[in-house]
Design an enzyme around this catalytic site. Sequence first.
Site, PDB file in Angstrom:
ATOM      1  N   TYR B 229    -134.655  74.758  11.552  1.00  0.00           N
ATOM      2  CA  TYR B 229    -133.912  74.270  10.391  1.00  0.00           C
ATOM      3  C   TYR B 229    -134.361  72.895   9.911  1.00  0.00           C
ATOM      4  O   TYR B 229    -133.978  72.444   8.843  1.00  0.00           O
ATOM      5  CB  TYR B 229    -132.405  74.249  10.675  1.00  0.00           C
ATOM      6  CG  TYR B 229    -131.732  75.504  10.197  1.00  0.00           C
ATOM      7  CD1 TYR B 229    -131.573  75.737   8.833  1.00  0.00           C
ATOM      8  CD2 TYR B 229    -131.302  76.467  11.084  1.00  0.00           C
ATOM      9  CE1 TYR B 229    -130.979  76.888   8.381  1.00  0.00           C
ATOM     10  CE2 TYR B 229    -130.709  77.628  10.639  1.00  0.00           C
ATOM     11  CZ  TYR B 229    -130.544  77.840   9.284  1.00  0.00           C
ATOM     12  OH  TYR B 229    -129.971  78.981   8.834  1.00  0.00           O
ATOM     13  N   GLU B 315    -127.099  89.691  39.938  1.00  0.00           N
ATOM     14  CA  GLU B 315    -127.472  90.129  38.590  1.00  0.00           C
ATOM     15  C   GLU B 315    -126.318  90.002  37.608  1.00  0.00           C
ATOM     16  O   GLU B 315    -126.479  89.486  36.515  1.00  0.00           O
ATOM     17  CB  GLU B 315    -127.945  91.589  38.620  1.00  0.00           C
ATOM     18  CG  GLU B 315    -128.224  92.152  37.227  1.00  0.00           C
ATOM     19  CD  GLU B 315    -128.661  93.607  37.237  1.00  0.00           C
ATOM     20  OE1 GLU B 315    -129.020  94.112  38.314  1.00  0.00           O
ATOM     21  OE2 GLU B 315    -128.641  94.230  36.166  1.00  0.00           O
ATOM     22  N   ASP B 367    -128.380  95.675  40.577  1.00  0.00           N
ATOM     23  CA  ASP B 367    -128.091  97.100  40.499  1.00  0.00           C
ATOM     24  C   ASP B 367    -129.241  97.889  41.100  1.00  0.00           C
ATOM     25  O   ASP B 367    -130.387  97.442  41.076  1.00  0.00           O
ATOM     26  CB  ASP B 367    -127.905  97.530  39.034  1.00  0.00           C
ATOM     27  CG  ASP B 367    -126.608  96.993  38.459  1.00  0.00           C
ATOM     28  OD1 ASP B 367    -125.748  96.540  39.240  1.00  0.00           O
ATOM     29  OD2 ASP B 367    -126.460  97.009  37.226  1.00  0.00           O
TER      30      ASP B 367
END
Lengths: 486, 486
Positions: B229, B315, B367
């Site tokens: 920006y 995780e 997982d």
Amino acid sequence: MNVPFTHFYGSCLALAFAGYKDGILVDKQEEFQVLALHHPLGFSCRVSILLLMADKRKRATAENDSDEDDNGEQPMEAPRKQAQAALAFRKRLKPDNAILATVRKIADSAKSYKPQTQSLADLNLPNACKEVVDLSCASVMAEIEKTIINIARSILGGNGFGYSVPSRSSANQLYVQELDRIVLKDKASFRPFANMASVRKTTITTRILQLVHQLCKKQIHVTKRDLFYTDVKLFQEQGQSDSVLDDVSCMLGCTRSSLNVVASEKGVVVGRLVFVEDGDRIDCTKMGVGGKAIPPNIDKVKDMESDALFILLVEKDAAFMRLAEDRFYNRFPCVIITAKGQPDVATRLFLKKMKTDLKLPVLGLVDSDPYGLKILSVYMSGSKNMSYDSSNLTTPDIKWLGVRPSDLNKYKIPEQCRLPMTDQDIKTGKDLLEEDFIKKDPNWHKELEVMVKTKEKAEIQALSSFGFQYLSEVYLPMKLQERDWI
Amino acid sequence: MNVPFTHFYGSCLALAFAGYKDGILVDKQEEFQVLALHHPLGFSCRVSILLLMADKRKRATAENDSDEDDNGEQPMEAPRKQAQAALAFRKRLKPDNAILATVRKIADSAKSYKPQTQSLADLNLPNACKEVVDLSCASVMAEIEKTIINIARSILGGNGFGYSVPSRSSANQLYVQELDRIVLKDKASFRPFANMASVRKTTITTRILQLVHQLCKKQIHVTKRDLFYTDVKLFQEQGQSDSVLDDVSCMLGCTRSSLNVVASEKGVVVGRLVFVEDGDRIDCTKMGVGGKAIPPNIDKVKDMESDALFILLVEKDAAFMRLAEDRFYNRFPCVIITAKGQPDVATRLFLKKMKTDLKLPVLGLVDSDPYGLKILSVYMSGSKNMSYDSSNLTTPDIKWLGVRPSDLNKYKIPEQCRLPMTDQDIKTGKDLLEEDFIKKDPNWHKELEVMVKTKEKAEIQALSSFGFQYLSEVYLPMKLQERDWI
């Protein structure tokens, strides 16, 4: 190809000039800095002179490459205007203590804030409405046991087994202006076990009641995902246990957080706030630049203390980071909080608790687009799908500090930092114009009209076009000085 | 319709029985609790007796409604087996101090850990490789000034203006086993200003160099978005400033964080860790259940101290929450950290710093699916698009604690809590089998083969099927006791 042209010569010719001037090049780092980096505006002007003595061949090349037409002066104009605008505001800033005096006034007036005492009953609305309240673990357990016992009664009485479940459909929702909240009407449906269509849901409901009872007994918190995995065979997919969980909190008339099932937190808080979390004393002025992660379970948060004058509610973590690193809260005593985008339940509960316990004014800093406004509305009036829970999640009376559509011109946000609204944006904006929470405030309505009319939006970061610290050093102080919020 | 049947009669008939037994119903809440809630297994058996005396009509209804066949005993089996499995492991747990003794051994051995001293130079690889290092603000400024001055030289020498930019394409990437990291080969391209194709990029590069110089001078940090920006007109879209930013850090040979441009943080840390952040002393044992948000700028983090025996890398935030609420780190001294899914730069830098400064073993809890393994790989070997930065982002030697494919049977994870892998999962899994960081470790390779063969995956939350606190009370202690990591 104005801008490239400027920047290219800006960095290089100014340096070349410095080199030529003294016949030495490499050791001119100091002067190089002054020329090329410290005063971007200064060297931009210098460049326009330099252009004249610039190596013609290279300039020619540059112009042949340029797809736009290049006139020597124009490229300097834009940046200069911009810097002048920035400077103008900086000049108008009063000393901090003067600004603080102004802020203190609003802070004091906010001290008189009383948490919504008016209850639904007081309003005798056309249709009886349902609201849920925070309950202790003990009360939740009692409610569950009462429910099951009534069911056993009904079974033994030969009237079968089923639950009466309040409807959470939007048709059953109502915005109550007096409370400035969305509540549930009294429509409820019966969920019988002895019926093909509802036997699974009835069973799931019973199982959820059992699991919640365990959670309250053990006084531990789990996520919806954990809950789902305790009985995948029955729930089959998380959507089913989730929606029944919401049913259950409506049935028991308590908030979802009372059920000890929490969403994962994503909010952070920093600034003039001290509180006790699960026995630990947290001082948010000593949380570095990263801030303190807002805990998923609000009932572990106690004893909030603060010498802040206001709460700054920030939409994005980029702005939060800027303010945290600049320790904005030390210059203007405040608490800075963000949910990093869409407000999560934990952050909404935390804000609500701050507002209630500390009685501070809440100033909202969001993008100047319909989405930013929607975010404010979620904090203030609740989201549709949690409407039954709104009284416990909503923080009424949040002031819209900025970035407001009218700020774009007022603070001379450069054209190129404004983005055109997409058709979707415009549609969302027009829909918002019809929403009650906008309608009831003429100022908000006016601002939103400006946005929809100009079809322009801008992010908080657009202020960076005046310099990285413009937000913390000029924009916000100016806003406070002028009490420029609605 | 076994499960519904069980649960329905479980909650209601057991209660009914209690009521019948004493002729009173409503005041039997205490007994109701015992029967219906505290011992789900106990009451499941009780139910099988109750079934015999159960109201025939309602039972009939239930069976007509059921779409599955219902045999009285089977429904009790599944839950009982499950609970027995859970119990079996609980029984095998030694006292905590015995477990701690085991953990202490590995902790001590890790003390000998030396941060990767081997440099690329030592390896004399076929093609010269590029790695970037952390630089102080002063050094970055010096580098920028050197670059610009060389360019000015080249201009004045009539050799035109351009940058030599290292290529970041995957073709130019190399996995170096000795370093266990991805690095960049030496392919670089010249980016001339006097060329239609590259004039914009050259200009953007110059501008970025100027902005970064400002940041280092002011010693402030901004996000990529802020950077964009500051000159939207030139950058046009963030993608352009972002990619050039990465080019610049390759050119200067420093990490992106050395440029003071940071990603927004999303990681949290809790446990036996004390550090100083921007002058504030942070004690992560006193961070309640929400933990401390990991700061976006690692260079503000100093003086790490810890009496932990290991770092637990998690995780998901659900598991993090469970461990934080149970204050797992007080029972087994450790630091618990999560990036809430895909690792962000801030969290990776923080982990790397902990490993380097504290010399603790890092145990990964993810997982049991290819995605979980990918996440571990990002922590260990870096991600492709930041490969040039890998040496500063990667934490070698992370142990894979679980949930591992072999755990599913070993810990008797119930069938219904295992999920079938999608075709995409299986493809990803097979691709991973070919990745160097998997190949080099036979144990990891074997585990992954099990996953791809069984086509089963499971989340950490699957352990909740044994009870909400099974993870913190049984699974992890057992893992530590048996040193069950690879």
